[in-house]
Design a protein around this motif. Structure first.
Motif, PDB file in Angstrom:
ATOM      1  N   VAL A 107     -32.483  18.324 -43.839  1.00  0.00           N
ATOM      2  CA  VAL A 107     -31.679  17.822 -44.928  1.00  0.00           C
ATOM      3  C   VAL A 107     -31.743  16.647 -45.133  1.00  0.00           C
ATOM      4  N   ARG A 108     -32.273  15.639 -44.359  1.00  0.00           N
ATOM      5  CA  ARG A 108     -32.279  13.820 -44.787  1.00  0.00           C
ATOM      6  C   ARG A 108     -33.947  13.975 -44.884  1.00  0.00           C
ATOM      7  N   GLY A 109     -34.811  14.869 -43.953  1.00  0.00           N
ATOM      8  CA  GLY A 109     -36.358  14.684 -43.962  1.00  0.00           C
ATOM      9  C   GLY A 109     -37.108  15.515 -44.969  1.00  0.00           C
ATOM     10  N   TYR A 110     -36.070  16.849 -46.074  1.00  0.00           N
ATOM     11  CA  TYR A 110     -36.895  17.148 -46.194  1.00  0.00           C
ATOM     12  C   TYR A 110     -36.404  15.962 -47.641  1.00  0.00           C
ATOM     13  N   ASP A 111     -35.518  15.110 -48.098  1.00  0.00           N
ATOM     14  CA  ASP A 111     -35.152  14.452 -49.423  1.00  0.00           C
ATOM     15  C   ASP A 111     -37.163  13.101 -48.696  1.00  0.00           C
ATOM     16  N   VAL A 112     -36.841  12.615 -47.811  1.00  0.00           N
ATOM     17  CA  VAL A 112     -38.170  12.163 -47.793  1.00  0.00           C
ATOM     18  C   VAL A 112     -38.963  12.459 -47.884  1.00  0.00           C
ATOM     19  N   LEU A 113     -39.253  13.869 -47.531  1.00  0.00           N
ATOM     20  CA  LEU A 113     -40.821  14.698 -48.002  1.00  0.00           C
ATOM     21  C   LEU A 113     -40.973  14.822 -49.675  1.00  0.00           C
ATOM     22  N   ARG A 114     -40.033  14.901 -50.334  1.00  0.00           N
ATOM     23  CA  ARG A 114     -40.076  15.955 -51.345  1.00  0.00           C
ATOM     24  C   ARG A 114     -41.082  16.516 -51.794  1.00  0.00           C
ATOM     25  N   THR A 115     -40.892  17.913 -50.994  1.00  0.00           N
ATOM     26  CA  THR A 115     -41.841  18.464 -50.981  1.00  0.00           C
ATOM     27  C   THR A 115     -41.626  19.155 -52.403  1.00  0.00           C
ATOM     28  N   ARG A 116     -43.179  20.395 -52.921  1.00  0.00           N
ATOM     29  CA  ARG A 116     -43.636  20.544 -53.607  1.00  0.00           C
ATOM     30  C   ARG A 116     -43.323  22.507 -53.241  1.00  0.00           C
ATOM     31  N   LEU A 117     -42.948  23.197 -54.248  1.00  0.00           N
ATOM     32  CA  LEU A 117     -43.345  24.162 -53.879  1.00  0.00           C
ATOM     33  C   LEU A 117     -44.938  25.186 -53.691  1.00  0.00           C
ATOM     34  N   ALA A 118     -44.766  26.196 -53.245  1.00  0.00           N
ATOM     35  CA  ALA A 118     -45.672  26.738 -52.954  1.00  0.00           C
ATOM     36  C   ALA A 118     -46.800  25.770 -51.550  1.00  0.00           C
ATOM     37  N   SER A 119     -45.727  25.136 -51.010  1.00  0.00           N
ATOM     38  CA  SER A 119     -46.883  24.347 -49.865  1.00  0.00           C
ATOM     39  C   SER A 119     -47.073  25.296 -48.766  1.00  0.00           C
ATOM     40  N   HIS A 120     -48.369  24.355 -48.086  1.00  0.00           N
ATOM     41  CA  HIS A 120     -48.095  25.313 -46.559  1.00  0.00           C
ATOM     42  C   HIS A 120     -48.041  23.956 -45.539  1.00  0.00           C
TER      43      HIS A 120
END
Length: 335
Positions: free
Chosen positions: A149-162
């Motif tokens: 979860v911390r890793g995904y906090d860092v990524l701040r990913t957007r919808l529909a990413s590859h």
């Protein structure tokens, strides 16, 4: 109590050690399960832990059997998972809210006696009560999930990413599930272990392969590339797979001597972000909430459950990259 002890680099032994007693704001937990992690291997090799001997084990859950004099939040009998990280709350990074970068960083199972034992002490502030639908022996997965979860906090990913994930061990599979849960359009997984790749396929990855060269890449490359291996060769390859404007996350724990080559012009010209994620930061309770929703299926993630006497065997299996998450359950009968 019985415990597994890393006595010196390369040496694990089973021993009888003193039972923990709770401080005023601590609880003592009867361990239902503790998970093995790459950090445990670093400790076994004589790195990471400041001193040995040490009882390892930082991914754990169990039942509270004793509480300190100033504990009011939980009572004896409560089922909990515990964040193992211990922060000073005084240094510059703690004051900035970056506790995972604490200058006096410590952790249960790394600097303090861990949960590869019948009992372990933990601050009550680090404990999360488990809901009825969560099995205590499965909840050791909450700690690694909190790192993801911390890793995904860092990524701040957007919808529909590859997304491209290197490694189909516990952490790579967790990153796969979080990518799916946050709306990725495509998640590809690479691992040299066919058994682990099969688990990624079972979890619904878009494609799985032994190397990135076997994949049909997205037209504009991968938006997010995540290394969950810590392996130098994988890291080097992963850095070259990031598409324009994309992000590379160093999530796997590499040896401190590992080196990789970057292309500064490409990073500048294509606005590529290279970042890292270290342990847990304000993510443990959220991971517990996610775990309760079933985002992680313990029956897929946990490949082995061994008694405490099986700790040396568990270490050997982990070193050989056999299986997925290996749990030590002190309550299991010795076979």
């Amino acid at each position: 109590m019985r415990a597994a002890v890393i006595a010196e680099p390369g040496k694990v032994e089973l021993a009888v050690v003193e039972d923990p007693a709770p401080g005023p704001r601590e609880v003592v937990i009867q361990v239902a399960a503790t998970g093995l992690c790459g950090t445990d291997l670093h400790i076994l090799r004589g790195r990471h832990a400041p001193r040995l001997p040490l009882v390892p084990g930082h991914e754990f859950a169990g039942q509270v059997v004793a509480v300190g004099t100033a504990v009011t939040e939980v009572a004896v009998g409560a089922r909990v998972a515990a964040d193992p990280n211990l922060y000073c709350s005084e240094c510059r990074y703690c004051r900035l809210g970056r506790n995972n970068l604490c200058e006096r960083y410590a952790a249960i199972g790394v600097t303090h006696p861990g949960a590869a034992a019948e009992f372990v002490a933990a601050p009550v502030a680090n404990c999360v009560t488990l809901p009825d639908g969560v099995r205590t022996e499965d909840a050791a997965l909450i700690e690694p999930l909190s790192c993801a979860v911390r890793g995904y906090d860092v990524l701040r990913t957007r919808l529909a990413s590859h997304v491209l994930v290197y490694g189909a061990g516990t952490m790579g599979l967790m990153m796969l599930r979080l990518a799916q849960a946050t709306g990725a359009a495509r998640v590809d997984v690479i691992d040299v272990n066919a058994e682990r790749l099969a688990a990624a396929v079972q979890l619904g990855c878009s494609s799985a392969a032994l190397s990135a060269g076997e994949l049909d890449p997205p037209p504009y490359g991968w938006d997010l590339v995540i290394d969950a291996t810590g392996n130098a060769q994988a890291i080097q390859d992963a850095l070259g797979r990031v598409g324009k404007g994309g992000t590379y996350l160093q999530f796997g724990v590499a040896d401190h001597t590992t080196r990789a080559t970057i292309e500064p012009y490409r990073i500048y010209n294509q606005e590529i972000t290279i970042t890292g994620s270290m342990a847990v930061l304000h993510s443990f309770e959220r991971a517990a909430d996610l775990f309760a929703t079933g985002v992680i299926d313990p029956d897929v993630f946990i490949s082995d459950r061994l008694p405490l006497t099986g700790f040396p065997e568990a270490i050997a299996r982990f070193q050989a990259s056999t299986g997925r998450k290996i749990l030590i359950q002190p309550g299991l009968a010795t076979t």
